[in-house]
Design an enzyme around this catalytic site. Structure first.
Site, mmCIF file in Angstrom:
data_model
loop_
_atom_site.group_PDB
_atom_site.id
_atom_site.type_symbol
_atom_site.label_atom_id
_atom_site.label_comp_id
_atom_site.label_asym_id
_atom_site.label_seq_id
_atom_site.Cartn_x
_atom_site.Cartn_y
_atom_site.Cartn_z
ATOM 1 N N ILE A 5 0.838 -1.203 0.000
ATOM 2 C CA ILE A 5 0.000 0.000 0.000
ATOM 3 C C ILE A 5 0.876 1.257 0.000
ATOM 4 O O ILE A 5 0.726 2.146 -0.840
ATOM 5 C CB ILE A 5 -0.936 0.016 1.235
ATOM 6 C CG1 ILE A 5 -1.873 -1.193 1.207
ATOM 7 C CG2 ILE A 5 -1.717 1.337 1.321
ATOM 8 C CD1 ILE A 5 -2.812 -1.251 0.013
ATOM 9 N N LYS A 59 -0.544 -17.913 -46.260
ATOM 10 C CA LYS A 59 -1.140 -16.742 -46.926
ATOM 11 C C LYS A 59 -2.430 -16.407 -46.191
ATOM 12 O O LYS A 59 -3.250 -17.296 -45.951
ATOM 13 C CB LYS A 59 -1.462 -17.080 -48.384
ATOM 14 C CG LYS A 59 -0.281 -16.972 -49.311
ATOM 15 C CD LYS A 59 0.244 -15.574 -49.548
ATOM 16 C CE LYS A 59 -0.571 -14.784 -50.540
ATOM 17 N NZ LYS A 59 -0.560 -15.319 -51.877
ATOM 18 N N HIS A 60 -2.590 -15.136 -45.858
ATOM 19 C CA HIS A 60 -3.795 -14.702 -45.148
ATOM 20 C C HIS A 60 -4.147 -15.621 -43.984
ATOM 21 O O HIS A 60 -5.273 -16.087 -43.843
ATOM 22 C CB HIS A 60 -4.971 -14.572 -46.119
ATOM 23 C CG HIS A 60 -4.760 -13.476 -47.108
ATOM 24 N ND1 HIS A 60 -4.824 -12.142 -46.771
ATOM 25 C CD2 HIS A 60 -4.450 -13.526 -48.430
ATOM 26 C CE1 HIS A 60 -4.575 -11.411 -47.826
ATOM 27 N NE2 HIS A 60 -4.330 -12.216 -48.851
ATOM 28 N N ASN A 102 -14.347 -24.052 -42.185
ATOM 29 C CA ASN A 102 -14.184 -25.497 -42.182
ATOM 30 C C ASN A 102 -12.869 -25.859 -42.867
ATOM 31 O O ASN A 102 -12.598 -25.370 -43.965
ATOM 32 C CB ASN A 102 -15.340 -26.159 -42.930
ATOM 33 C CG ASN A 102 -16.626 -26.086 -42.130
ATOM 34 O OD1 ASN A 102 -16.627 -26.332 -40.949
ATOM 35 N ND2 ASN A 102 -17.720 -25.747 -42.796
ATOM 36 N N ASP A 155 -21.919 -37.234 -47.293
ATOM 37 C CA ASP A 155 -21.585 -36.678 -48.616
ATOM 38 C C ASP A 155 -20.134 -36.189 -48.709
ATOM 39 O O ASP A 155 -19.446 -36.442 -49.703
ATOM 40 C CB ASP A 155 -22.578 -35.563 -49.003
ATOM 41 C CG ASP A 155 -22.571 -34.379 -48.031
ATOM 42 O OD1 ASP A 155 -21.943 -34.500 -46.957
ATOM 43 O OD2 ASP A 155 -23.190 -33.339 -48.339
ATOM 44 N N HIS A 201 -11.177 -19.874 -36.145
ATOM 45 C CA HIS A 201 -11.918 -18.833 -36.868
ATOM 46 C C HIS A 201 -11.086 -17.588 -37.106
ATOM 47 O O HIS A 201 -10.106 -17.392 -36.423
ATOM 48 C CB HIS A 201 -13.182 -18.465 -36.096
ATOM 49 C CG HIS A 201 -14.143 -19.615 -36.020
ATOM 50 N ND1 HIS A 201 -14.243 -20.414 -34.914
ATOM 51 C CD2 HIS A 201 -14.996 -20.121 -36.935
ATOM 52 C CE1 HIS A 201 -15.147 -21.357 -35.141
ATOM 53 N NE2 HIS A 201 -15.614 -21.198 -36.362
HETATM 54 N N1 LIG Z 1 3.078 0.711 4.524
HETATM 55 C C1 LIG Z 1 3.925 1.609 4.133
HETATM 56 O O1 LIG Z 1 3.816 2.723 4.531
HETATM 57 C C2 LIG Z 1 5.002 1.240 3.220
HETATM 58 N N2 LIG Z 1 5.895 2.115 2.740
HETATM 59 C C3 LIG Z 1 6.739 1.429 1.948
HETATM 60 N N3 LIG Z 1 6.401 0.135 1.926
HETATM 61 C C4 LIG Z 1 7.084 -0.951 1.222
HETATM 62 O O2 LIG Z 1 8.032 -1.510 2.097
HETATM 63 C C5 LIG Z 1 9.032 -2.175 1.337
HETATM 64 C C6 LIG Z 1 10.393 -1.922 1.940
HETATM 65 O O3 LIG Z 1 10.423 -2.255 3.289
HETATM 66 P P1 LIG Z 1 11.782 -2.457 4.061
HETATM 67 O O4 LIG Z 1 12.641 -1.307 3.746
HETATM 68 O O5 LIG Z 1 11.359 -2.518 5.476
HETATM 69 O O6 LIG Z 1 12.374 -3.763 3.586
HETATM 70 C C7 LIG Z 1 8.920 -1.641 -0.063
HETATM 71 O O7 LIG Z 1 8.496 -2.703 -0.887
HETATM 72 C C8 LIG Z 1 7.860 -0.551 0.012
HETATM 73 O O8 LIG Z 1 7.076 -0.511 -1.141
HETATM 74 C C9 LIG Z 1 5.318 -0.029 2.707
HETATM 75 N N4 LIG Z 1 4.700 -1.216 2.926
HETATM 76 C C10 LIG Z 1 3.480 -1.599 2.558
HETATM 77 O O9 LIG Z 1 2.514 -1.070 2.315
#
Ligand SMILES: NC(=O)c1ncn([C@@H]2O[C@H](COP(=O)(O)O)[C@@H](O)[C@H]2O)c1NC=O
Length: 522
Positions: free
Chosen positions: A125, A279-280, A423, A476, A522
């Protein structure tokens, strides 16, 4: 251009990050980073301030909250002039470079033992939020999502006294949005394929994919249609999507579609040299040979009229003798083979317009993938037709069994018919197609066309074999073939009138195999 003063690094895939950060430090860039990344950098004596120290807010909830803080997002998103006062008021320092890569969601869900909980925890996220913020504010911020870009960025910073051009920042921002779009698509596809009981179905609720532009085109299927060629993120080896063009004019829309069809067909032949001329999008001549040149000569002879301006595909590296035979005999649009020897390339330079492609080796068994058909207002999605029938699954349904030569030819014709538009009827003899009836609205008409083609190319249909992509609905079609001298037939079977068709085959002394697998195209 303003030089980069502060960078935020937060990476799951830590490849190349130490060297990158070390160089930033050498140029005096202040580095902020998240827990695991900071630990690694500290271990390599690179100065970095943890984001939690900087914001005064600890990482929490098992990493669900790390960088989601106004001091971070304000530093990235702040418009350097318009927002200067508000940034100063809240003690928000500008962040000029963001290097982030995400939790490995796609790799996690690809594991057979992945459960929903593991998938959910691997939905990043904070990372996409950082990437999207930095990409949005590319006017001031450089965003790097792919470790392969560290070197390019350092190179440009070196030349530009620690700054990056707006063109590079823009390009990196587009890459970043493409990346987050792909990432979210993978999440939507995965979750959208789960039923309320968490069981995985094959087809997601919405189907989200990303293709990347490989080639601009002058026009599409016809000159008034605009077109471009897009490829998958990781296209399979040995395809038109990965092929290297060694010479010739730019590939057109139809060249690419036809070459794809020719390659698909020639890949059906694993034993011995084979050549397919298309072809095609329909094979017009297919043959096995004692060597590649022989395979080509026989494929050409199968239908010399149609071969003019065709697409020629081989299943073995193109040699100079075969290259010479082609250019002396015919006009070809495209030649494709797993490889083209240097001497063959030299031979072909005398025809500089011919597009010559080396696609590399392909795996003997194609990986399962989706096949699409666009319809107005929608998309039909299905498995690629990679189904094959093992020898032991073939059923002889007539009184007479095929002779060894008939069996060989029946299998050859069966390999070909799958790649002919329905076909589809293929007449073959001695590992060579002698007549192909394609794309007719009645099977009996396809059969007649195959016979006419054979006659036109000077072949006798006596004792030839026939393959049909779907069952004969009536006797046929089979009788028409019998009258032309066909003595062996391969077809899926499964018609309500199979018994009538089998009876007709017996009356004519024919042998007939049922495959139990239909190959409409097709
Ligand atoms: N939650 C957060 O605020 C957040 N901020 C960054 N990350 C992720 O944490 C990872 C790095 O974590 P670290 O440096 O702890 O290994 C990265 O993949 C980054 O995309 C987060 N992790 C997931 O959402």
């Amino acid at each position: 251009m303003k030089s980069i003063a502060r960078a935020l690094i937060s990476v799951s895939d830590k490849i190349g990050i130490v060297a990158f950060a070390r160089q930033l430090q050498a140029w005096g860039v202040e580095i902020l980073s998240t827990g695991g990344t900071a630990q690694l950098l500290h271990k390599h004596n690179i100065r970095t301030m943890e984001v939690s120290t900087y914001t005064g807010f600890p990482e929490m909830m098992g990493g669900r909250i790390k960088t989601l803080h106004p001091k971070i997002h304000g530093g990235i998103l702040g418009r350097r002039e318009i927002d200067a006062n508000i940034m100063a008021k809240h003690n928000i320092a500008p962040i000029d470079l963001v290097a982030v890569n995400l939790y490995p969601f796609q790799q996690t869900v690809a594991k057979p033992d992945c459960d929903l909980a593991a998938a959910i925890e691997n939905i990043d996220i904070g990372g996409p939020t950082l990437l999207r913020a930095a990409a949005k504010n590319h006017a001031a911020v450089t965003v790097i999502v792919n470790p392969e870009d560290y070197e390019k960025v350092l190179g440009e910073m070196e030349v530009n006294h620690g700054a990056l051009s707006s063109a590079t920042r823009f390009e990196l921002a587009v890459k970043s949005f493409e990346h987050t779009a792909r990432y979210d698509a993978a999440i939507a596809n995965y979750l959208g394929a789960l039923t309320p009981n968490d069981e995985k179905s094959i087809f997601p609720h919405s189907y989200n994919v990303q293709f990347t532009k490989k080639q601009a085109m002058r026009y599409g299927e016809n000159p008034h249609q605009r077109a471009a060629f897009y490829v998958e993120q990781a296209p399979p080896a040995g395809t038109i999507a990965t092929a290297q063009q060694l010479q010739g004019k730019t590939l057109s829309f139809n060249n690419i579609a036809d070459t794809d069809a020719a390659l698909a067909c020639v890949k059906a032949f694993h034993e011995g040299p084979a050549c397919v001329i298309v072809k095609h999008a329909n094979p017009c001549g297919v043959a096995m040979g004692t060597d590649l040149q022989d395979a080509y000569e026989r494929a050409y002879a199968a239908d010399p009229i149609s071969a003019f301006g065709g697409i020629i595909a081989f299943n073995q590296p193109l040699d100079p003798a075969t290259a010479k035979a082609i250019i002396e005999r015919q006009f070809a649009e495209v030649i494709i083979a797993p490889a083209v020897t240097i001497t063959a390339q030299e031979v072909l330079t005398s025809k500089p317009n011919i597009r010559v492609l080396a696609c590399g080796e392909w795996p003997s068994q194609a990986a399962a993938s989706w096949d699409y058909k666009r319809i107005v207002g929608g998309l039909l999605l299905q498995d690629q037709d990679i189904g094959t029938v093992p020898l032991e699954a073939l059923r002889t349904v007539t009184e007479r069994s095929p002779t060894p030569q008939e069996l060989k030819d029946l299998l050859f014709a069966w390999h070909v018919v799958k790649f002919v538009k329905s076909n589809a009827i293929v007449y073959a003899k001695n590992g060579q197609t002698i007549g192909i009836g394609a794309g007719q609205t009645s099977r009996v008409m396809s059969s007649q066309i195959a016979g006419l083609k054979a006659k036109e190319a000077g072949f006798s249909t006596q004792n030839a074999v026939l393959a049909s992509d779907a069952f004969f609905p009536f006797r046929d079609g089979l009788e028409a073939a019998a009258k032309a001298g066909i003595r062996a037939v391969i077809q899926p079977g499964g018609s309500r009138r199979d018994e009538e068709v089998i009876a007709a085959a017996n009356e004519w002394g024919m042998t007939m195999l049922f495959t139990g697998m239909r190959h409409f195209r097709h």
